[in-house]
Scaffold this motif. Structure first.
Motif, mmCIF file in Angstrom:
data_model
loop_
_atom_site.group_PDB
_atom_site.id
_atom_site.type_symbol
_atom_site.label_atom_id
_atom_site.label_comp_id
_atom_site.label_asym_id
_atom_site.label_seq_id
_atom_site.Cartn_x
_atom_site.Cartn_y
_atom_site.Cartn_z
ATOM 1 N N LYS A 195 -3.836 7.595 3.450
ATOM 2 C CA LYS A 195 -3.905 7.045 5.055
ATOM 3 C C LYS A 195 -2.279 8.544 5.123
ATOM 4 O O LYS A 195 -2.554 8.706 6.930
ATOM 5 N N ARG A 196 -0.916 8.413 5.050
ATOM 6 C CA ARG A 196 -0.064 8.866 5.213
ATOM 7 C C ARG A 196 0.979 9.259 4.104
ATOM 8 O O ARG A 196 0.985 8.983 3.131
ATOM 9 N N ALA B 228 5.652 -4.638 1.295
ATOM 10 C CA ALA B 228 5.318 -4.865 3.115
ATOM 11 C C ALA B 228 5.987 -4.938 3.745
ATOM 12 O O ALA B 228 6.966 -4.026 4.925
ATOM 13 N N TRP C 15 7.551 6.109 9.104
ATOM 14 C CA TRP C 15 6.596 7.859 9.136
ATOM 15 C C TRP C 15 6.850 8.427 9.625
ATOM 16 O O TRP C 15 5.335 9.105 10.797
ATOM 17 N N THR D 254 0.671 -1.288 0.094
ATOM 18 C CA THR D 254 0.095 -0.180 -0.223
ATOM 19 C C THR D 254 0.800 1.006 0.038
ATOM 20 O O THR D 254 0.522 2.261 0.348
ATOM 21 N N VAL D 255 2.028 1.057 0.679
ATOM 22 C CA VAL D 255 2.934 2.336 0.203
ATOM 23 C C VAL D 255 3.814 2.672 -1.462
ATOM 24 O O VAL D 255 4.283 1.784 -1.292
ATOM 25 N N PHE E 227 7.232 9.597 0.036
ATOM 26 C CA PHE E 227 5.576 8.586 -0.143
ATOM 27 C C PHE E 227 5.035 8.947 0.274
ATOM 28 O O PHE E 227 4.833 9.773 1.201
ATOM 29 N N TYR F 112 6.381 4.819 -3.418
ATOM 30 C CA TYR F 112 7.769 5.558 -3.557
ATOM 31 C C TYR F 112 7.658 6.925 -4.619
ATOM 32 O O TYR F 112 7.185 5.920 -5.915
ATOM 33 N N GLU G 42 0.792 6.499 1.205
ATOM 34 C CA GLU G 42 -0.002 5.177 1.333
ATOM 35 C C GLU G 42 -1.030 5.110 1.068
ATOM 36 O O GLU G 42 -1.377 6.415 1.900
ATOM 37 N N VAL H 114 9.248 -2.212 3.521
ATOM 38 C CA VAL H 114 8.876 -0.516 4.634
ATOM 39 C C VAL H 114 9.640 -0.865 6.145
ATOM 40 O O VAL H 114 9.306 -1.471 6.974
ATOM 41 N N ALA I 116 -2.953 1.216 -4.652
ATOM 42 C CA ALA I 116 -2.068 2.350 -4.393
ATOM 43 C C ALA I 116 -1.264 1.631 -5.783
ATOM 44 O O ALA I 116 -0.371 1.773 -6.738
#
Length: 531
Positions: A65-66, A116, A124, A38-39, A83, A41, A85, A119, A92
């Motif tokens: 989310k972030r 995942a 964060w 879900t993250v 980044f 770059y 998320e 990460v 994503a």
């Protein structure tokens, strides 16, 4: 529930709408699998595209989310990567597929999914704490952009800009894109593409056509950008005041405030009246469909008052309904094949106004002159031009020495008393010995014999002497040096109270000679009478 109602309910509760079209989609309920990334770059983030801008742009795909952009810990300066998320791995994945190699503000974004397990646990940390920037980079860039530059630095900057522009054009051509500058760029003779290393603002934008505005008072130019706006100007029929008229797409160039150096504090810009296609005379002529000509009448600084710049043809009525068009004597404009600006391109002609002086006389006495100096050679040197940016006429040294010899000899046979000089002037007199009627009677008259003109252009005493103090007046004609670009530059003092009309359509220029001979002046133009 009807089928239509079911579709509306599904669309309302949908998680996102696919970019490729189709019905709204609802992600399956339940725990999201942790083995799905879900993250993201995001690399090569352009300058000015920061947290708020990124969030506003990427939230169109789905819930974020972030979000974090890497910054220098001490200065807060961005490192151009970050980044994001998303709430759902499917979103994503769509973002990574759609936005990788996406062109944004001349930067190809690099977007990749991060598994995942890769990460970093501290990725964060401090994500909700916006770092305070301790260095004002905007101010630094502004000062860098506005700094004073020498003529050599200007040329070096111009060469660098043209080199980058050539490289950009080569890339466009290599990509198979047939691109030509739009008509507006051709009109402005723009040959470069502007860039600015600071957040966008008036005068600082990327991908805009570049120009090189200059301040002729200090012979300095800098990079600027082509812009347009609405301009309003007062109209007149030369007898009655007219309405305020406007040009909706008036072209001009933005430039840093450092270009105002040497000007009055109240000055906000410079209006160039040269022969370019985007000078005010050319644009007003196109906007209002009148002849490509204008007249300028500079007031006497010693007497005060306002002068006038009149765009379009006459009549030019002064008080007592005097039209001064009948006083004009015309001579052809001469083209200088080499630009006389602070910066120029190869093959660019000068936009200044040059004339051909055949002979100088003082009280009908010929001034001996090396005749080749009065013509413009293939390198753009020599000849005579008009300038409102220098206060006094400049003459090449040999011309100046001959002129002074004849002038002083003629001055000695008058009742005017020659006194000790005050630098930088070479000839000074006692103003109390001038005639009381006009203040400068008895001073030798200067006659410029112009090519093709029916009569000479005459300068009387008021256009040759400047009052230094109550006890001293000095000849306002100066030595321009041994090897100047232009042999004779007729300056502001000599143009005072002379009506000068520039007719660009017929490539000629008209002079009235001193209006004081006709018992009027430039400050007496009739702006206010009602017929």
């Amino acid at each position: 529930m009807t089928k239509k109602g079911q579709e509306k309910s599904i669309e309302t509760n949908a998680d996102f709408l696919p970019l490729e079209g189709g019905p709204a989609r609802k992600l399956p309920k339940g725990d999201v699998s942790h083995d799905k990334a879900t993250v993201l770059y995001v690399g090569r983030i352009p300058h000015g595209f920061y947290e708020d801008e990124m969030e506003g742009f990427f939230q169109q795909f789905g819930t974020i989310k972030r979000l974090k952009i890497a910054r220098n810990r001490k200065t807060g300066k961005v490192k151009h990567y970050g980044f994001i998320e998303f709430k759902y791995p499917e979103v994503a994945k769509i973002v990574a597929d759609c936005m990788h190699n996406y062109l944004l503000l001349e930067h190809m974004l690099q977007v990749q999914l991060i598994p995942a397990e890769r990460v970093h646990p501290k990725l964060w940390k401090g994500v909700n704490r916006r770092q305070k920037v301790s260095v004002d980079f905007v101010q630094i860039e502004r000062l860098k952009h506005n700094k004073d530059r020498s003529l050599e630095e200007q040329r070096k900057m111009l060469k660098s800009i043209l080199k980058r522009d050539k490289k950009r054009r080569s890339k466009i051509q290599a990509a198979g894109i047939d691109y030509e500058c739009p008509e507006i760029c051709s009109l402005a003779n723009s040959k470069s593409c502007g860039t600015c290393n600071a957040p966008p603002r008036p005068g600082c934008n990327n991908n805009t056509r570049g120009l090189f505005p200059e301040n002729p008072f200090i012979n300095t130019a800098t990079s600027g950008e082509l812009a347009s706006d609405v301009i309003r100007i007062t109209s007149t029929d030369s007898s009655n005041p007219g309405p305020v008229v406007k040009v909706p797409n008036f072209l001009f160039s933005c430039a840093p405030t450092s270009l105002l150096k040497g000007l009055s504090k109240s000055v906000q810009g410079i209006a160039g009246l040269g022969s370019t296609k985007i000078s005010p005379p050319s644009q007003f002529s196109s906007a209002f469909s009148f002849a490509r000509k204008f007249a300028i009448c500079l007031p006497s600084l010693s007497e005060g008052g306002n002068g006038a710049i009149l765009f379009g043809d006459g009549p030019y009525n002064f008080f007592f309904e005097t039209d001064l068009v009948s006083l004009l004597t015309f001579t052809p404009l001469v083209t200088n094949p080499v630009s006389t600006g602070a910066t120029s391109f190869a093959g660019e002609q000068s936009s200044e106004y040059f004339i051909k002086v055949n002979q100088l006389r003082i009280n009908n006495k010929v001034v001996p002159i090396n005749k080749p100096l009065l013509s413009i050679n293939s390198k753009g040197n020599g000849g005579t031009k008009l300038s409102t940016t220098i206060p006094y006429t400049l003459m090449q040294t040999s011309i100046y020495k001959s002129f002074i010899n004849v002038f002083v000899n003629e001055l000695r046979i008058t009742n005017v008393t020659i006194i000790k000089t005050i630098a930088p002037f070479k000839v000074c007199v006692d103003p109390s010995t001038f005639s009381a009627s006009t203040g400068t009677d008895g001073v030798p008259w200067i006659n410029f014999e112009l090519d093709g003109a029916s009569q000479a252009w005459t300068l009387i005493g008021g256009n040759s002497f400047v009052r230094v103090n109550k006890d001293v007046s000095c000849l306002g004609i100066m030595d321009g040096g041994e090897k100047p670009r232009t042999s004779i530059i007729i300056g502001g003092l000599q143009l005072e109270d002379n009506l000068v009309q520039v007719d660009m359509a017929k490539s000629r220029i008209g002079f009235s000679s001193s209006l004081r001979i006709s018992r009027t002046s430039c400050s007496m133009f009739n702006f206010t009478s009602i017929a």
